[in-house]
Write a protein that holds these residues in place. Structure first.
Motif, short mmCIF file in Angstrom:
data_model
loop_
_atom_site.label_atom_id
_atom_site.label_comp_id
_atom_site.label_asym_id
_atom_site.label_seq_id
_atom_site.Cartn_x
_atom_site.Cartn_y
_atom_site.Cartn_z
N ILE A 50 0.83 -1.21 0.00
CA ILE A 50 0.00 0.00 0.00
C ILE A 50 0.86 1.25 0.00
N ILE A 51 1.91 1.28 0.86
CA ILE A 51 2.77 2.46 0.95
C ILE A 51 3.54 2.67 -0.35
N GLN A 52 3.99 1.57 -0.96
CA GLN A 52 4.75 1.69 -2.21
C GLN A 52 3.86 2.11 -3.39
N THR A 298 -5.17 4.12 11.24
CA THR A 298 -4.72 5.09 10.23
C THR A 298 -5.70 5.09 9.06
N LYS A 299 -6.40 6.21 8.88
CA LYS A 299 -7.48 6.27 7.90
C LYS A 299 -7.00 5.97 6.47
N GLN A 300 -5.86 6.53 6.09
CA GLN A 300 -5.39 6.34 4.72
C GLN A 300 -5.14 4.86 4.42
N VAL A 305 -6.99 -0.58 2.27
CA VAL A 305 -7.29 -2.00 2.49
C VAL A 305 -8.73 -2.30 2.11
N LEU A 306 -9.65 -1.42 2.53
CA LEU A 306 -11.06 -1.62 2.20
C LEU A 306 -11.30 -1.55 0.70
#
Length: 314
Positions: A50-52, A298-300, A305-306
């Motif tokens: 996700i971060i990448q 963490t909302k972001q 993920v959702l």
């Protein structure tokens, strides 16, 4: 093995017992361990993906989180595969040098994890106490330097250990009463004067835990003072909310350390498997729960993920 002992002061291989006294339960014990390891792999790999994948998450907070995820993956993967091999296949043998490598990675990455948690506390301090200067203080080059400093400190402190252990003659046999190569468990098999190893191991552990935790606490004292000076209650809750995930990560990492340390001193006569289970808990618990903590709070990351699950279901 006899021929090896003639030419070398150390055995060709060690034998890992697993969990002494609970050998008959190894298969059953392996089930929760395997489940926790699977969660750690899935959770931390998902965080890294996700971060990448999202350029919007290439900010200091998430870059430090990516570092933490990598460290958690290495920490759990250094010990769990061999541990499960012991539990499932009774594959107890580990090469002497493989044992030293495992020990080096285990202890050095534990030190790196502590450094990254400290860096994350600094990130929260700058974000809350100096918000207007956040982007100018926590620049890309500084984050790189912090990461390199964490690696350099850990490697510098842990590099002497394999060389110190290599010089000993292991006359107490090759059987390690543990399920991985932990420094003091190996030292107990050595003959000769091991006082320096004992002192060095304790000094490094105390230096890292006390120093890093002290600076983390100081950071949060400044954060608390800054938050309490905010005018509205809503602003205070919002500021505290940005720290909840990091506090959870600190608690998940340091609580098992404190419990294990207290148990070693208060319950010295406790069965060996109690201390070993606590040590395994320390290795498995943070990698398993840290992705959950950050994913929930963490909302972001939660939104990403959702959205991944939503795409799969559509």
């Amino acid at each position: 093995m006899a021929a090896s002992n003639i030419t070398s002061t150390h055995p060709a291989a060690f034998l890992l017992v697993g969990i002494p006294g609970l050998e008959h339960l190894h298969v059953w014990i392996s089930i929760p361990f395997c489940f926790a390891y699977t969660l750690a792999l899935l959770g931390n790999c998902t965080l890294l993906f996700i971060i990448q994948a999202d350029a919007a998450l290439h900010e200091p907070m998430y870059l430090f989180l990516a570092m933490l995820a990598i460290i958690d993956l290495v920490l759990s993967s250094t010990t769990l595969p061999k541990m499960l091999a012991i539990f499932w296949f009774r594959d107890r043998e580990i090469n002497f040098y493989a044992c030293l490598v495992q020990m080096f990675f285990l202890h050095s990455f534990s030190i790196m994890e502590s450094a990254v948690l400290l860096a994350m506390a600094f990130d929260r301090y700058v974000a809350i106490c100096k918000p207007l200067h956040y982007s100018t203080i926590l620049t890309g080059p500084l984050i790189t330097k912090i990461g390199l400093a964490a690696v350099t400190r850990a490697v510098t402190l842990m590099t002497p250990l394999p060389f110190l252990l290599r010089r000993f003659h292991y006359c107490r046999g090759p059987v390690i009463a543990h399920c991985y190569c932990e420094h003091m468990a190996v030292v107990r098999l050595a003959c000769g004067d091991t006082r320096f190893n004992n002192i060095y191991g304790i000094a490094v552990a105390m230096f890292i835990v006390v120093l890093d935790l002290l600076f983390v606490i100081l950071s949060y004292i400044f954060i608390l003072r800054a938050v309490l000076q905010l005018a509205s209650q809503e602003a205070r809750y919002k500021a505290f909310g940005t720290c909840v995930s990091h506090v959870g990560a600190i608690l998940s990492t340091y609580t098992p350390v404190v419990i294990s340390s207290v148990m070693h001193r208060v319950a010295q006569r406790a069965a060996p498997h109690v201390h070993i289970l606590l040590a395994i808990f320390y290795l498995l618990f943070p990698p398993m729960v840290n992705p959950i903590i950050y994913g929930v709070k963490t909302k972001q990351i939660r939104d990403h993920v959702l959205s991944l699950f939503w795409r799969k279901n559509v």
